[in-house]
Write an enzyme that holds these catalytic residues in place. Structure first.
Site, short mmCIF file in Angstrom:
data_model
loop_
_atom_site.label_atom_id
_atom_site.label_comp_id
_atom_site.label_asym_id
_atom_site.label_seq_id
_atom_site.Cartn_x
_atom_site.Cartn_y
_atom_site.Cartn_z
N CYS A 22 88.60 53.07 30.53
CA CYS A 22 89.21 51.84 30.02
C CYS A 22 88.75 51.56 28.58
O CYS A 22 89.01 52.33 27.67
CB CYS A 22 88.90 50.69 30.97
SG CYS A 22 89.85 49.19 30.73
N HIS A 23 88.07 50.44 28.35
CA HIS A 23 87.57 50.07 27.03
C HIS A 23 86.18 50.65 26.73
O HIS A 23 85.68 50.51 25.62
CB HIS A 23 87.47 48.55 26.90
CG HIS A 23 88.79 47.84 26.85
ND1 HIS A 23 89.53 47.57 27.97
CD2 HIS A 23 89.49 47.35 25.81
CE1 HIS A 23 90.63 46.93 27.63
NE2 HIS A 23 90.64 46.79 26.31
N ALA A 24 85.55 51.32 27.70
CA ALA A 24 84.19 51.84 27.50
C ALA A 24 84.06 52.81 26.33
O ALA A 24 82.98 52.91 25.74
CB ALA A 24 83.66 52.47 28.79
#
Length: 187
Positions: A112-114
């Site tokens: 995801c946004h990691a």
């Protein structure tokens, strides 16, 4: 099914606002294969999940960043969400912890946004990755070849887009950890 990850220790680094399924699902998959997992938070306190559209459960931390060394783990998992990676990418202890996994050639998984954390850690240039679409341009600007695929693996680095990709993500995380160190993993 044999537990292929017996004896492996996996760090899961997160802060408040992690996407709940992106921590719970990989952790369950890892533990199901015999891995020992530790939820590591900046201060060692519990963290609150984001469950798709609202705040979710609080997860207890096993350790704080001050209490761990990357040398004690075989791999690292970075759940996404919006708030969690935004917090961790500004935490120098978190970035140093992440960098050490790359320097040692250990598997790292980010969803995801990691990948924001990986950008700030300075470990993505020249890599093949995926992410949630809103992070794609950030990755491209950091020198990544970005793909819109469920999972992308590049020399021990596993990335996925969103919770709908968790089955593919988990399968590759297990595979990469079972393989061990990757000589082409780099910082």
């Amino acid at each position: 099914m044999a537990q292929q990850l017996n004896g492996k220790r996996v760090a899961i680094l997160a802060a408040d606002g992690f996407e709940e399924s992106e921590l719970a699902s990989p952790r369950a998959a890892l533990q199901g294969q015999g891995a020992e997992t530790h939820v590591i938070t900046p201060d060692g306190k519990g963290i609150r999940a984001w469950a798709e559209t609202d705040w979710g459960d609080t997860y207890e931390a096993d350790k704080s960043l001050d209490d761990v060394k990357s040398e004690d783990y075989h791999a690292l998992v970075l759940p996404g969400g919006l708030f969690n990676p935004d917090t961790l990418r500004l935490n120098e202890k978190a970035l140093a912890f992440v960098r050490h996994f790359f320097e040692a050639g250990k598997p790292v998984a980010a969803i995801c946004h990691a990948p924001w954390i990986l950008i700030n850690a300075g470990v993505v240039e020249g890599r093949k990755m995926t992410s949630v679409p809103s992070v794609a341009q950030d990755l491209k600007n950091a020198g990544v070849t970005w793909f819109d695929e469920a999972v992308v693996v590049d020399s021990g680095l596993v990335t996925s887009r969103t919770p709908k990709d968790l089955d593919a993500f988990n399968a590759k995380v297990l595979e990469e950890i079972a393989e061990g160190r990757h000589s082409h993993q780099h910082a």
